[in-house]
Write a protein that holds these residues in place. Structure first.
Motif, PDB file in Angstrom:
ATOM      1  N   LEU A  18       0.921  -1.338  -0.053  1.00  0.00           N
ATOM      2  CA  LEU A  18       0.083   0.118  -0.082  1.00  0.00           C
ATOM      3  C   LEU A  18       0.871   1.209  -0.012  1.00  0.00           C
ATOM      4  CD1 LEU A  18      -2.940  -0.995   2.679  1.00  0.00           C
ATOM      5  CD2 LEU A  18      -2.959  -1.041   0.028  1.00  0.00           C
ATOM      6  N   ALA A  19       2.209   1.225   0.250  1.00  0.00           N
ATOM      7  CA  ALA A  19       2.934   2.264   0.426  1.00  0.00           C
ATOM      8  C   ALA A  19       3.283   3.093  -0.674  1.00  0.00           C
ATOM      9  CB  ALA A  19       4.078   1.861   1.244  1.00  0.00           C
ATOM     10  N   ASP A  20       3.525   2.293  -1.995  1.00  0.00           N
ATOM     11  CA  ASP A  20       3.921   2.882  -3.078  1.00  0.00           C
ATOM     12  C   ASP A  20       3.595   1.760  -4.115  1.00  0.00           C
ATOM     13  OD1 ASP A  20       5.404   3.836  -5.250  1.00  0.00           O
ATOM     14  OD2 ASP A  20       7.015   4.492  -4.038  1.00  0.00           O
ATOM     15  N   GLU A  21       2.834   2.364  -5.099  1.00  0.00           N
ATOM     16  CA  GLU A  21       2.188   1.402  -6.221  1.00  0.00           C
ATOM     17  C   GLU A  21       3.353   1.255  -7.243  1.00  0.00           C
ATOM     18  OE1 GLU A  21      -1.770   2.234  -7.772  1.00  0.00           O
ATOM     19  OE2 GLU A  21      -1.764   3.895  -6.213  1.00  0.00           O
ATOM     20  N   GLU A  22       4.199   1.988  -7.269  1.00  0.00           N
ATOM     21  CA  GLU A  22       5.379   2.048  -8.429  1.00  0.00           C
ATOM     22  C   GLU A  22       6.575   1.240  -8.288  1.00  0.00           C
ATOM     23  OE1 GLU A  22       3.905   3.110 -11.315  1.00  0.00           O
ATOM     24  OE2 GLU A  22       2.013   3.516 -10.314  1.00  0.00           O
ATOM     25  N   ARG A  23       6.787   1.059  -6.994  1.00  0.00           N
ATOM     26  CA  ARG A  23       7.969   0.391  -6.699  1.00  0.00           C
ATOM     27  C   ARG A  23       7.846  -0.744  -5.664  1.00  0.00           C
ATOM     28  NH1 ARG A  23      10.741   2.137  -2.238  1.00  0.00           N
ATOM     29  NH2 ARG A  23       9.795   3.790  -1.108  1.00  0.00           N
ATOM     30  N   VAL A  24       8.528  -1.675  -5.508  1.00  0.00           N
ATOM     31  CA  VAL A  24       8.564  -2.630  -4.469  1.00  0.00           C
ATOM     32  C   VAL A  24       9.153  -1.955  -3.010  1.00  0.00           C
ATOM     33  CG1 VAL A  24       9.299  -4.997  -3.847  1.00  0.00           C
ATOM     34  CG2 VAL A  24       8.788  -4.758  -5.988  1.00  0.00           C
ATOM     35  N   VAL A  25       8.486  -2.155  -2.224  1.00  0.00           N
ATOM     36  CA  VAL A  25       8.810  -1.703  -0.929  1.00  0.00           C
ATOM     37  C   VAL A  25       9.340  -2.988   0.131  1.00  0.00           C
ATOM     38  CG1 VAL A  25       8.252  -0.499   1.338  1.00  0.00           C
ATOM     39  CG2 VAL A  25       7.748   0.672  -0.872  1.00  0.00           C
ATOM     40  N   ASP A  26      10.421  -2.910   0.546  1.00  0.00           N
ATOM     41  CA  ASP A  26      10.951  -4.085   1.341  1.00  0.00           C
ATOM     42  C   ASP A  26       9.906  -4.184   2.741  1.00  0.00           C
ATOM     43  OD1 ASP A  26      12.069  -5.885   2.903  1.00  0.00           O
ATOM     44  OD2 ASP A  26      13.895  -5.212   3.079  1.00  0.00           O
ATOM     45  N   PRO A  27       9.135  -5.181   2.769  1.00  0.00           N
ATOM     46  CA  PRO A  27       8.179  -5.473   3.963  1.00  0.00           C
ATOM     47  C   PRO A  27       9.089  -5.245   5.303  1.00  0.00           C
ATOM     48  CG  PRO A  27       7.684  -7.002   2.664  1.00  0.00           C
ATOM     49  CD  PRO A  27       8.908  -6.481   2.001  1.00  0.00           C
ATOM     50  N   ALA A  28      10.571  -5.680   5.381  1.00  0.00           N
ATOM     51  CA  ALA A  28      11.241  -5.630   6.404  1.00  0.00           C
ATOM     52  C   ALA A  28      11.708  -4.037   6.777  1.00  0.00           C
ATOM     53  CB  ALA A  28      12.713  -6.222   6.193  1.00  0.00           C
ATOM     54  N   SER A  29      11.301  -3.203   6.141  1.00  0.00           N
ATOM     55  CA  SER A  29      11.522  -1.716   6.555  1.00  0.00           C
ATOM     56  C   SER A  29      10.184  -1.241   6.698  1.00  0.00           C
ATOM     57  CB  SER A  29      11.940  -0.872   4.981  1.00  0.00           C
ATOM     58  OG  SER A  29      11.014  -0.989   4.167  1.00  0.00           O
ATOM     59  N   VAL A  30       8.957  -1.853   6.810  1.00  0.00           N
ATOM     60  CA  VAL A  30       7.895  -1.259   7.236  1.00  0.00           C
ATOM     61  C   VAL A  30       7.567  -1.437   8.859  1.00  0.00           C
ATOM     62  CG1 VAL A  30       5.330  -1.302   7.077  1.00  0.00           C
ATOM     63  CG2 VAL A  30       6.848  -1.394   4.975  1.00  0.00           C
ATOM     64  N   VAL A  31       7.420  -0.660   9.596  1.00  0.00           N
ATOM     65  CA  VAL A  31       6.989  -0.859  11.119  1.00  0.00           C
ATOM     66  C   VAL A  31       5.567  -0.171  11.290  1.00  0.00           C
ATOM     67  CG1 VAL A  31       7.429  -0.310  13.526  1.00  0.00           C
ATOM     68  CG2 VAL A  31       9.284  -0.491  11.819  1.00  0.00           C
ATOM     69  N   PRO A  32       4.648  -1.095  11.310  1.00  0.00           N
ATOM     70  CA  PRO A  32       3.199  -0.903  11.708  1.00  0.00           C
ATOM     71  C   PRO A  32       2.968  -0.159  12.659  1.00  0.00           C
ATOM     72  CG  PRO A  32       3.213  -3.233  11.154  1.00  0.00           C
ATOM     73  CD  PRO A  32       4.752  -2.901  11.574  1.00  0.00           C
ATOM     74  N   GLY A  33       2.214   1.085  12.697  1.00  0.00           N
ATOM     75  CA  GLY A  33       1.933   2.033  13.752  1.00  0.00           C
ATOM     76  C   GLY A  33       0.860   1.396  14.488  1.00  0.00           C
ATOM     77  N   PRO A  34       0.490   2.115  15.799  1.00  0.00           N
ATOM     78  CA  PRO A  34      -0.544   1.855  16.611  1.00  0.00           C
ATOM     79  C   PRO A  34      -1.916   1.804  15.842  1.00  0.00           C
ATOM     80  CG  PRO A  34       0.750   3.464  17.751  1.00  0.00           C
ATOM     81  CD  PRO A  34       1.247   3.006  16.302  1.00  0.00           C
ATOM     82  N   ARG A  35      -2.172   2.811  14.888  1.00  0.00           N
ATOM     83  CA  ARG A  35      -3.227   2.782  14.155  1.00  0.00           C
ATOM     84  C   ARG A  35      -3.702   1.589  13.242  1.00  0.00           C
ATOM     85  NH1 ARG A  35      -3.488   9.334  12.687  1.00  0.00           N
ATOM     86  NH2 ARG A  35      -4.338   9.758  14.691  1.00  0.00           N
TER      87      ARG A  35
END
Length: 152
Positions: A18-35
């Motif tokens: 969901l972060a970026d439609e045009e490129r692959v974002v590494d899931p390891a770089s994503v930290v889910p927030g409280p929301r």
């Protein structure tokens, strides 16, 4: 391909899609927030909501999330009292587009809606996403309404 219910462990991969439609974002770089955590917990607990992930069904890629979609089943008096399903957060990994994964994902969504006896599958798409509009039209979706949103 397999469509399955997302688990909490899948949340970073879904957010990466969901972060970026045009490129692959590494899931390891994503930290889910409280929301994000609260929203995911609410989706999991609600029988009228599903967060689904599309994965490869064999080999080393079995854990690789290729796409995602959120479905919300809406009861109503229209459609002869049948539910409608609202389709949101449709994403396929940027590096896997053009392989038919999006069409397969939407085919599986429509199959789920039919199995649940929904009378309608509906979605909205940003007006700037003209390629997505052509994609949905190729799948048989028609432009029938003008949508409005109010950001809060």
């Amino acid at each position: 391909m397999m469509l399955r219910t997302a688990t909490r462990r899948d949340l970073p991969a879904v957010l990466a899609l969901l972060a970026d439609e045009e490129r692959v974002v590494d899931p390891a770089s994503v930290v889910p927030g409280p929301r994000h955590e609260r929203a995911f917990a609410a989706i999991e607990a609600d029988p009228r909501n599903e967060m689904l992930v599309l994965t490869s069904d064999s080999g080393a890629d079995a854990a690789l999330i290729l796409g995602c979609v959120q479905l919300t089943y809406i009861p109503g008096l229209g459609q002869e009292g049948r539910e409608r399903v609202l389709v949101e957060a449709v994403r396929v990994r940027a590096d896997r587009r053009g392989e038919g994964l999006g069409a397969r994902l939407m085919e599986l969504v429509v199959d789920r809606a039919r199995a649940r006896d929904c009378g309608l599958v509906q979605l909205t798409s940003n007006k700037r996403r003209t390629a997505a509009h052509r994609f949905y039209e190729r799948l048989g979706f028609t432009r029938s309404h003008e949508g409005f949103k109010l950001r809060l």
